[in-house]
Design a protein around this motif. Structure first.
Motif, PDB file in Angstrom:
ATOM      1  N   VAL A  69      18.161  24.848 -33.034  1.00  0.00           N
ATOM      2  CA  VAL A  69      18.043  25.951 -33.981  1.00  0.00           C
ATOM      3  C   VAL A  69      17.086  25.551 -35.097  1.00  0.00           C
ATOM      4  O   VAL A  69      17.276  24.514 -35.744  1.00  0.00           O
ATOM      5  N   GLN A  70      16.057  26.348 -35.291  1.00  0.00           N
ATOM      6  CA  GLN A  70      15.116  26.089 -36.381  1.00  0.00           C
ATOM      7  C   GLN A  70      15.852  26.200 -37.714  1.00  0.00           C
ATOM      8  O   GLN A  70      16.560  27.176 -37.974  1.00  0.00           O
ATOM      9  N   ALA A  71      15.706  25.194 -38.533  1.00  0.00           N
ATOM     10  CA  ALA A  71      16.359  25.182 -39.843  1.00  0.00           C
ATOM     11  C   ALA A  71      15.356  25.526 -40.937  1.00  0.00           C
ATOM     12  O   ALA A  71      14.147  25.384 -40.773  1.00  0.00           O
ATOM     13  N   SER A  72      15.880  25.952 -42.079  1.00  0.00           N
ATOM     14  CA  SER A  72      15.027  26.474 -43.144  1.00  0.00           C
ATOM     15  C   SER A  72      14.096  25.415 -43.716  1.00  0.00           C
ATOM     16  O   SER A  72      13.049  25.749 -44.281  1.00  0.00           O
ATOM     17  N   CYS A  73      14.431  24.133 -43.570  1.00  0.00           N
ATOM     18  CA  CYS A  73      13.571  23.100 -44.163  1.00  0.00           C
ATOM     19  C   CYS A  73      12.204  23.021 -43.479  1.00  0.00           C
ATOM     20  O   CYS A  73      11.245  22.510 -44.066  1.00  0.00           O
ATOM     21  N   HIS A  74      12.101  23.527 -42.239  1.00  0.00           N
ATOM     22  CA  HIS A  74      10.811  23.600 -41.562  1.00  0.00           C
ATOM     23  C   HIS A  74      10.186  24.994 -41.662  1.00  0.00           C
ATOM     24  O   HIS A  74       9.076  25.204 -41.157  1.00  0.00           O
ATOM     25  N   GLY A  75      10.896  25.936 -42.269  1.00  0.00           N
ATOM     26  CA  GLY A  75      10.351  27.277 -42.450  1.00  0.00           C
ATOM     27  C   GLY A  75       9.982  27.930 -41.132  1.00  0.00           C
ATOM     28  O   GLY A  75      10.695  27.812 -40.131  1.00  0.00           O
ATOM     29  N   THR A  76       8.862  28.646 -41.131  1.00  0.00           N
ATOM     30  CA  THR A  76       8.419  29.357 -39.929  1.00  0.00           C
ATOM     31  C   THR A  76       7.508  28.506 -39.044  1.00  0.00           C
ATOM     32  O   THR A  76       6.959  29.016 -38.054  1.00  0.00           O
ATOM     33  N   ASP A  77       7.352  27.240 -39.375  1.00  0.00           N
ATOM     34  CA  ASP A  77       6.582  26.329 -38.525  1.00  0.00           C
ATOM     35  C   ASP A  77       7.531  25.735 -37.490  1.00  0.00           C
ATOM     36  O   ASP A  77       8.265  24.778 -37.769  1.00  0.00           O
ATOM     37  N   ASN A  78       7.519  26.306 -36.303  1.00  0.00           N
ATOM     38  CA  ASN A  78       8.476  25.941 -35.261  1.00  0.00           C
ATOM     39  C   ASN A  78       7.988  24.806 -34.359  1.00  0.00           C
ATOM     40  O   ASN A  78       8.581  24.553 -33.308  1.00  0.00           O
ATOM     41  N   THR A  79       6.947  24.099 -34.758  1.00  0.00           N
ATOM     42  CA  THR A  79       6.325  23.150 -33.840  1.00  0.00           C
ATOM     43  C   THR A  79       7.221  21.961 -33.503  1.00  0.00           C
ATOM     44  O   THR A  79       7.181  21.464 -32.370  1.00  0.00           O
ATOM     45  N   ALA A  80       8.019  21.477 -34.450  1.00  0.00           N
ATOM     46  CA  ALA A  80       8.918  20.355 -34.148  1.00  0.00           C
ATOM     47  C   ALA A  80       9.931  20.766 -33.083  1.00  0.00           C
ATOM     48  O   ALA A  80      10.228  19.996 -32.157  1.00  0.00           O
ATOM     49  N   MET A  81      10.458  21.969 -33.211  1.00  0.00           N
ATOM     50  CA  MET A  81      11.419  22.466 -32.229  1.00  0.00           C
ATOM     51  C   MET A  81      10.766  22.661 -30.863  1.00  0.00           C
ATOM     52  O   MET A  81      11.305  22.255 -29.830  1.00  0.00           O
ATOM     53  N   ILE A  82       9.587  23.286 -30.840  1.00  0.00           N
ATOM     54  CA  ILE A  82       8.897  23.534 -29.572  1.00  0.00           C
ATOM     55  C   ILE A  82       8.540  22.213 -28.891  1.00  0.00           C
ATOM     56  O   ILE A  82       8.665  22.072 -27.664  1.00  0.00           O
ATOM     57  N   ASP A  83       8.115  21.220 -29.667  1.00  0.00           N
ATOM     58  CA  ASP A  83       7.821  19.906 -29.115  1.00  0.00           C
ATOM     59  C   ASP A  83       9.068  19.300 -28.463  1.00  0.00           C
ATOM     60  O   ASP A  83       8.992  18.754 -27.356  1.00  0.00           O
ATOM     61  N   ALA A  84      10.206  19.416 -29.136  1.00  0.00           N
ATOM     62  CA  ALA A  84      11.445  18.848 -28.602  1.00  0.00           C
ATOM     63  C   ALA A  84      11.872  19.561 -27.320  1.00  0.00           C
ATOM     64  O   ALA A  84      12.301  18.908 -26.357  1.00  0.00           O
ATOM     65  N   ILE A  85      11.768  20.883 -27.304  1.00  0.00           N
ATOM     66  CA  ILE A  85      12.138  21.624 -26.095  1.00  0.00           C
ATOM     67  C   ILE A  85      11.266  21.187 -24.920  1.00  0.00           C
ATOM     68  O   ILE A  85      11.753  20.947 -23.805  1.00  0.00           O
ATOM     69  N   GLY A  86       9.975  21.067 -25.164  1.00  0.00           N
ATOM     70  CA  GLY A  86       9.068  20.656 -24.103  1.00  0.00           C
ATOM     71  C   GLY A  86       9.379  19.265 -23.583  1.00  0.00           C
ATOM     72  O   GLY A  86       9.356  19.018 -22.366  1.00  0.00           O
ATOM     73  N   ARG A  87       9.706  18.358 -24.469  1.00  0.00           N
ATOM     74  CA  ARG A  87      10.024  16.987 -24.058  1.00  0.00           C
ATOM     75  C   ARG A  87      11.360  16.919 -23.330  1.00  0.00           C
ATOM     76  O   ARG A  87      11.616  15.959 -22.595  1.00  0.00           O
ATOM     77  N   GLY A  88      12.195  17.935 -23.506  1.00  0.00           N
ATOM     78  CA  GLY A  88      13.490  17.950 -22.835  1.00  0.00           C
ATOM     79  C   GLY A  88      13.435  18.380 -21.383  1.00  0.00           C
ATOM     80  O   GLY A  88      14.437  18.277 -20.662  1.00  0.00           O
ATOM     81  N   ASN A  89      12.291  18.882 -20.919  1.00  0.00           N
ATOM     82  CA  ASN A  89      12.108  19.238 -19.501  1.00  0.00           C
ATOM     83  C   ASN A  89      13.213  20.146 -18.960  1.00  0.00           C
ATOM     84  O   ASN A  89      13.796  19.896 -17.907  1.00  0.00           O
ATOM     85  N   GLY A  90      13.500  21.210 -19.711  1.00  0.00           N
ATOM     86  CA  GLY A  90      14.479  22.194 -19.262  1.00  0.00           C
ATOM     87  C   GLY A  90      15.873  21.998 -19.811  1.00  0.00           C
ATOM     88  O   GLY A  90      16.742  22.852 -19.602  1.00  0.00           O
ATOM     89  N   ARG A  91      16.096  20.910 -20.512  1.00  0.00           N
ATOM     90  CA  ARG A  91      17.423  20.621 -21.063  1.00  0.00           C
ATOM     91  C   ARG A  91      17.743  21.476 -22.276  1.00  0.00           C
ATOM     92  O   ARG A  91      18.921  21.718 -22.563  1.00  0.00           O
ATOM     93  N   TYR A  92      16.696  21.943 -22.978  1.00  0.00           N
ATOM     94  CA  TYR A  92      16.901  22.615 -24.258  1.00  0.00           C
ATOM     95  C   TYR A  92      16.287  24.013 -24.284  1.00  0.00           C
ATOM     96  O   TYR A  92      15.290  24.296 -23.612  1.00  0.00           O
ATOM     97  N   ARG A  93      16.915  24.869 -25.084  1.00  0.00           N
ATOM     98  CA  ARG A  93      16.368  26.146 -25.502  1.00  0.00           C
ATOM     99  C   ARG A  93      16.249  26.127 -27.022  1.00  0.00           C
ATOM    100  O   ARG A  93      16.739  25.208 -27.684  1.00  0.00           O
ATOM    101  N   GLY A  94      15.623  27.170 -27.581  1.00  0.00           N
ATOM    102  CA  GLY A  94      15.425  27.171 -29.018  1.00  0.00           C
ATOM    103  C   GLY A  94      15.635  28.525 -29.655  1.00  0.00           C
ATOM    104  O   GLY A  94      15.544  29.567 -28.996  1.00  0.00           O
ATOM    105  N   ILE A  95      15.921  28.487 -30.949  1.00  0.00           N
ATOM    106  CA  ILE A  95      16.019  29.664 -31.813  1.00  0.00           C
ATOM    107  C   ILE A  95      15.014  29.466 -32.942  1.00  0.00           C
ATOM    108  O   ILE A  95      15.069  28.468 -33.663  1.00  0.00           O
TER     109      ILE A  95
END
Length: 289
Positions: A69-95
């Motif tokens: 879940v994207q948290a407010s400390c990163h604002g609308t820059d979702n790149t950390a979350m998207i990077d993590a989802i990609g590295r998870g190879n299907g293990r993760y989804r995101g909000i």
């Protein structure tokens, strides 16, 4: 701007094994700031909690899936979350957190990256309610995508936003049991309205996590158990659970993630209901293959 404490570095091993494909439906990645800077207008600064920390915790606790879940400390820059989802190879989804500048191409890119919903914060100490015009326009844009919206509310918002909640036309998830206060009892108006909402509205979902936010005391936060039990019994097909690792904005007793898993087994001792809570419901809502 306040700084957050780090999570408990020594999670205990849960007393019970997770079912196969169990999902931590509410967790975060923070930074590392040198690669993924925090938003300038953030209300708090967390210690870095990168992808590697999240994976290590999930492997230790027994979660095979997770929703970042994207948290407010990163604002609308979702790149950390998207990077993590990609590295998870299907293990993760995101909000994601988005604003009015997002267009169809931007939403499509997020979907391709594993995002399945957006989050809006209404909590006063994190900045309060969003621009409702933006809120409504974003919901119109995600309706055709099969996405949902996550609502981070204060307990009083459940009372004040009744008309808004009734008007939402996509599935919506209320975080952390609506942040009701255990010391106010099961008959408090926000909780009564939350239970009624879960009973009457098939679009309404709720996360029965955040026991440390609900509790009046210290871990293991047992006074939150009746609230989670009531919500699970009311809508067993529309409940979710997550750790909230690494627990930003904790001003009370920092939870132990293994202890939170044990608490979840206490308020959901039925194996069939636990299968829905941890596996079936998140698989359906978050589009896990």
């Amino acid at each position: 701007m306040k700084s957050c404490l780090p999570p408990d570095p020594n999670p205990t091993k849960p007393q019970h094994a997770m079912p196969a494909l169990a999902c931590d439906a509410h967790c975060h990645v923070f930074g590392p700031a040198e690669r993924f800077p925090y938003a300038d207008d953030r209300s708090y600064t967390p210690p870095d909690a990168p992808f590697e920390h999240l994976v290590a915790l999930h492997d230790f606790l027994g979660f095979q899936r997770g929703v970042i879940v994207q948290a407010s400390c990163h604002g609308t820059d979702n790149t950390a979350m998207i990077d993590a989802i990609g590295r998870g190879n299907g293990r993760y989804r995101g909000i994601a957190i988005v604003d009015d500048h997002i267009d169809g191409n931007g939403l499509d890119a997020l979907h391709e990256g594993g995002v399945r919903g957006v989050r809006f914060n209404f909590v006063k100490h994190l900045g309060g309610a969003p621009d409702m015009g933006v809120f409504n326009r974003v919901l119109e844009r995600i309706e055709t995508m099969g996405w949902h919206v996550v609502l981070h509310l204060d307990a009083t918002d459940i009372v004040e936003l009744q008309d808004v909640l009734k008007s939402i036309c996509v599935p919506f998830v209320i975080d952390h049991m609506g942040r009701v206060r255990a010391q106010d009892g099961l008959e408090q108006e926000p909780f009564r309205l939350l239970v009624q909402l879960m009973r009457d509205n098939p679009l309404a979902w709720v996360k029965v996590c955040g026991a440390e936010r609900v509790s009046a005391g210290k871990r293991p936060f047992e006074d939150a158990i009746p609230y989670a039990q009531t919500l699970i019994e009311t809508a067993p097909d529309r409940v979710l659970w997550g750790t909230d690792f690494p627990h930003p904005n904790i001003s009370k007793d920092m939870p132990n993630d293994g202890g939170l898993v044990d608490l979840m087994f206490r308020f959901c001792p039925n194996e069939g209901l636990r299968q829905k809570l941890l596996v079936d419901n998140p698989a359906r809502l978050y589009d896990f293959g």
